[in-house]
Write a protein that holds these residues in place. Structure first.
Motif, PDB file in Angstrom:
ATOM      1  N   SER A   1       0.831  -1.206   0.000  1.00  0.00           N
ATOM      2  CA  SER A   1       0.000   0.000   0.000  1.00  0.00           C
ATOM      3  C   SER A   1       0.865   1.256   0.000  1.00  0.00           C
ATOM      4  CB  SER A   1      -0.945   0.001   1.203  1.00  0.00           C
ATOM      5  OG  SER A   1      -0.219  -0.009   2.418  1.00  0.00           O
ATOM      6  N   SER A   2       2.008   1.222   0.700  1.00  0.00           N
ATOM      7  CA  SER A   2       2.903   2.387   0.738  1.00  0.00           C
ATOM      8  C   SER A   2       3.494   2.667  -0.630  1.00  0.00           C
ATOM      9  CB  SER A   2       4.021   2.161   1.752  1.00  0.00           C
ATOM     10  OG  SER A   2       3.510   2.081   3.058  1.00  0.00           O
ATOM     11  N   ILE A   3       3.973   1.613  -1.295  1.00  0.00           N
ATOM     12  CA  ILE A   3       4.555   1.795  -2.626  1.00  0.00           C
ATOM     13  C   ILE A   3       3.511   2.344  -3.591  1.00  0.00           C
ATOM     14  CG2 ILE A   3       5.482   0.571  -4.621  1.00  0.00           C
ATOM     15  CD1 ILE A   3       6.930  -1.288  -2.684  1.00  0.00           C
ATOM     16  N   ILE A   4       2.286   1.825  -3.502  1.00  0.00           N
ATOM     17  CA  ILE A   4       1.215   2.267  -4.407  1.00  0.00           C
ATOM     18  C   ILE A   4       0.918   3.753  -4.201  1.00  0.00           C
ATOM     19  CG2 ILE A   4      -1.251   2.073  -4.893  1.00  0.00           C
ATOM     20  CD1 ILE A   4      -1.013  -0.924  -4.393  1.00  0.00           C
ATOM     21  N   ILE A   5       0.692   4.176  -2.957  1.00  0.00           N
ATOM     22  CA  ILE A   5       0.289   5.564  -2.719  1.00  0.00           C
ATOM     23  C   ILE A   5       1.430   6.526  -3.016  1.00  0.00           C
ATOM     24  CG2 ILE A   5       0.809   5.430  -0.239  1.00  0.00           C
ATOM     25  CD1 ILE A   5      -1.854   7.611  -1.995  1.00  0.00           C
ATOM     26  N   LEU A   6       2.661   6.186  -2.609  1.00  0.00           N
ATOM     27  CA  LEU A   6       3.781   7.101  -2.832  1.00  0.00           C
ATOM     28  C   LEU A   6       4.088   7.250  -4.322  1.00  0.00           C
ATOM     29  CD1 LEU A   6       6.157   6.092   0.106  1.00  0.00           C
ATOM     30  CD2 LEU A   6       4.483   7.945   0.004  1.00  0.00           C
ATOM     31  N   THR A   7       3.972   6.142  -5.061  1.00  0.00           N
ATOM     32  CA  THR A   7       4.171   6.211  -6.513  1.00  0.00           C
ATOM     33  C   THR A   7       3.076   7.035  -7.171  1.00  0.00           C
ATOM     34  OG1 THR A   7       5.196   4.012  -6.485  1.00  0.00           O
ATOM     35  CG2 THR A   7       4.469   4.853  -8.618  1.00  0.00           C
ATOM     36  N   THR A   8       1.842   6.859  -6.702  1.00  0.00           N
ATOM     37  CA  THR A   8       0.718   7.609  -7.256  1.00  0.00           C
ATOM     38  C   THR A   8       0.883   9.104  -7.015  1.00  0.00           C
ATOM     39  OG1 THR A   8      -0.760   5.724  -6.864  1.00  0.00           O
ATOM     40  CG2 THR A   8      -1.784   7.882  -7.225  1.00  0.00           C
ATOM     41  N   ILE A   9       1.276   9.483  -5.808  1.00  0.00           N
ATOM     42  CA  ILE A   9       1.479  10.898  -5.500  1.00  0.00           C
ATOM     43  C   ILE A   9       2.593  11.485  -6.360  1.00  0.00           C
ATOM     44  CG2 ILE A   9       2.324  12.479  -3.697  1.00  0.00           C
ATOM     45  CD1 ILE A   9       0.750  10.844  -1.688  1.00  0.00           C
ATOM     46  N   TYR A  10       3.648  10.723  -6.546  1.00  0.00           N
ATOM     47  CA  TYR A  10       4.763  11.184  -7.376  1.00  0.00           C
ATOM     48  C   TYR A  10       4.294  11.476  -8.804  1.00  0.00           C
ATOM     49  CZ  TYR A  10       9.232  11.139  -9.850  1.00  0.00           C
ATOM     50  OH  TYR A  10      10.295  11.465 -10.645  1.00  0.00           O
ATOM     51  N   TRP A  11       3.609  10.515  -9.402  1.00  0.00           N
ATOM     52  CA  TRP A  11       3.179  10.699 -10.792  1.00  0.00           C
ATOM     53  C   TRP A  11       2.059  11.719 -10.917  1.00  0.00           C
ATOM     54  CZ3 TRP A  11       6.086   9.545 -14.634  1.00  0.00           C
ATOM     55  CH2 TRP A  11       6.991   8.494 -14.539  1.00  0.00           C
ATOM     56  N   PHE A  12       1.187  11.816  -9.916  1.00  0.00           N
ATOM     57  CA  PHE A  12       0.107  12.812  -9.966  1.00  0.00           C
ATOM     58  C   PHE A  12       0.698  14.220  -9.902  1.00  0.00           C
ATOM     59  CE2 PHE A  12      -3.260  15.453  -8.141  1.00  0.00           C
ATOM     60  CZ  PHE A  12      -4.323  15.143  -8.991  1.00  0.00           C
ATOM     61  N   THR A  13       1.733  14.407  -9.087  1.00  0.00           N
ATOM     62  CA  THR A  13       2.382  15.717  -9.011  1.00  0.00           C
ATOM     63  C   THR A  13       3.031  16.068 -10.349  1.00  0.00           C
ATOM     64  OG1 THR A  13       2.850  15.327  -6.669  1.00  0.00           O
ATOM     65  CG2 THR A  13       4.023  17.140  -7.725  1.00  0.00           C
ATOM     66  N   LEU A  14       3.680  15.092 -10.984  1.00  0.00           N
ATOM     67  CA  LEU A  14       4.225  15.333 -12.317  1.00  0.00           C
ATOM     68  C   LEU A  14       3.119  15.705 -13.297  1.00  0.00           C
ATOM     69  CD1 LEU A  14       6.896  12.510 -12.833  1.00  0.00           C
ATOM     70  CD2 LEU A  14       7.271  14.907 -12.213  1.00  0.00           C
ATOM     71  N   ARG A  15       1.981  15.059 -13.155  1.00  0.00           N
ATOM     72  CA  ARG A  15       0.856  15.318 -14.059  1.00  0.00           C
ATOM     73  C   ARG A  15       0.333  16.746 -13.924  1.00  0.00           C
ATOM     74  NH1 ARG A  15      -2.633  17.119 -16.297  1.00  0.00           N
ATOM     75  NH2 ARG A  15      -4.505  16.251 -17.231  1.00  0.00           N
TER      76      ARG A  15
END
Length: 232
Positions: free
Chosen positions: A49-63
């Motif tokens: 769950s940590s890897i999923i959320i942290l990766t999502t936040i990273y890519w969403f910020t790039l978006r």
């Protein structure tokens, strides 16, 4: 799990959703299939769950920084800062990322929220985004519902707000817009307005003020008798 069905308070999927027991059930099913105690999966589930959320936040910020006047390195830096701030500052007291959320499935819902919003913004703003993306969004919304009803309401509020905001922007803007996108925004914005009005109306008719979620929601009648029945 041994019976292959629900028992006790949760006799069917509607009860499972209402009582919020779908995720513990799935956790138990996975542990049973692996032949281990559910407690043994805590660290693994936390890691996933940590890897999923942290990766999502990273890519969403790039978006969301994609259309800003930032270099690639600045966007990456902003994404990294967002991830670090989420780890150290998300939540309150015992309900924080480190102490609680890293394990519980709300992080999956938070990840889905970012994904749903990103997909929906693309649908409203990019002609090449196919209408089939709405089916994907609907599937994700069902997943959010299975995990937590409260977060489903939060995501729906975001989608309705985005739809209405885009409609208002198109109505007040004098710039020419792509016809396909114009139709999308008008249809989704109109549906959002209707859904919002219906939702608010049903809420006021079906629920007494005390049932809205004290102490987080209060009756304005406590401040002024004329406003009785209006929650804030």
């Amino acid at each position: 799990i041994e019976r292959g069905g629900f028992g006790g308070q949760s006799e069917n999927w509607i009860d499972v959703i209402r009582h919020g027991t779908a995720v513990p059930f799935f956790h138990g099913v996975i542990a049973n299939n692996l032949g281990v105690l559910p407690i043994k999966l805590v660290r693994s589930a936390t890691l996933v769950s940590s890897i999923i959320i942290l990766t999502t936040i990273y890519w969403f910020t790039l978006r969301i920084t994609r259309d800003l006047a930032l270099s690639n390195w600045m966007s990456v830096g902003a994404a990294c800062v967002a991830v670090v701030l989420f780890v150290v500052a998300y939540g309150v007291s015992s309900f924080s990322y480190i102490r609680y959320y890293a394990y519980f499935p709300h992080l999956l819902n938070l990840s889905l929220m970012f994904i749903i919003v990103g997909l929906y913004v693309d649908y409203l703003g990019h002609r090449e985004t196919n209408r089939n993306i709405l089916a994907v969004i609907a599937m994700f919304l069902v997943t959010v519902l299975l995990i937590n009803q409260q977060e489903l309401l939060f995501v729906l509020v975001l989608l309705l707000s985005l739809s209405i905001w885009r409609l208002v922007r198109i109505l007040v803007s004098k710039k020419a817009s792509d016809k396909t996108l114009l139709v999308r925004v008008r249809v989704m914005g109109s549906l959002a307005i209707v859904a919002s009005l219906v939702g608010l109306g049903v809420g006021f008719l079906m629920f007494e003020s005390g049932h809205w979620g004290r102490p987080h929601v209060i009756d304005l009648g406590r401040l002024n008798e004329i406003l009785r029945g209006l929650p804030v």
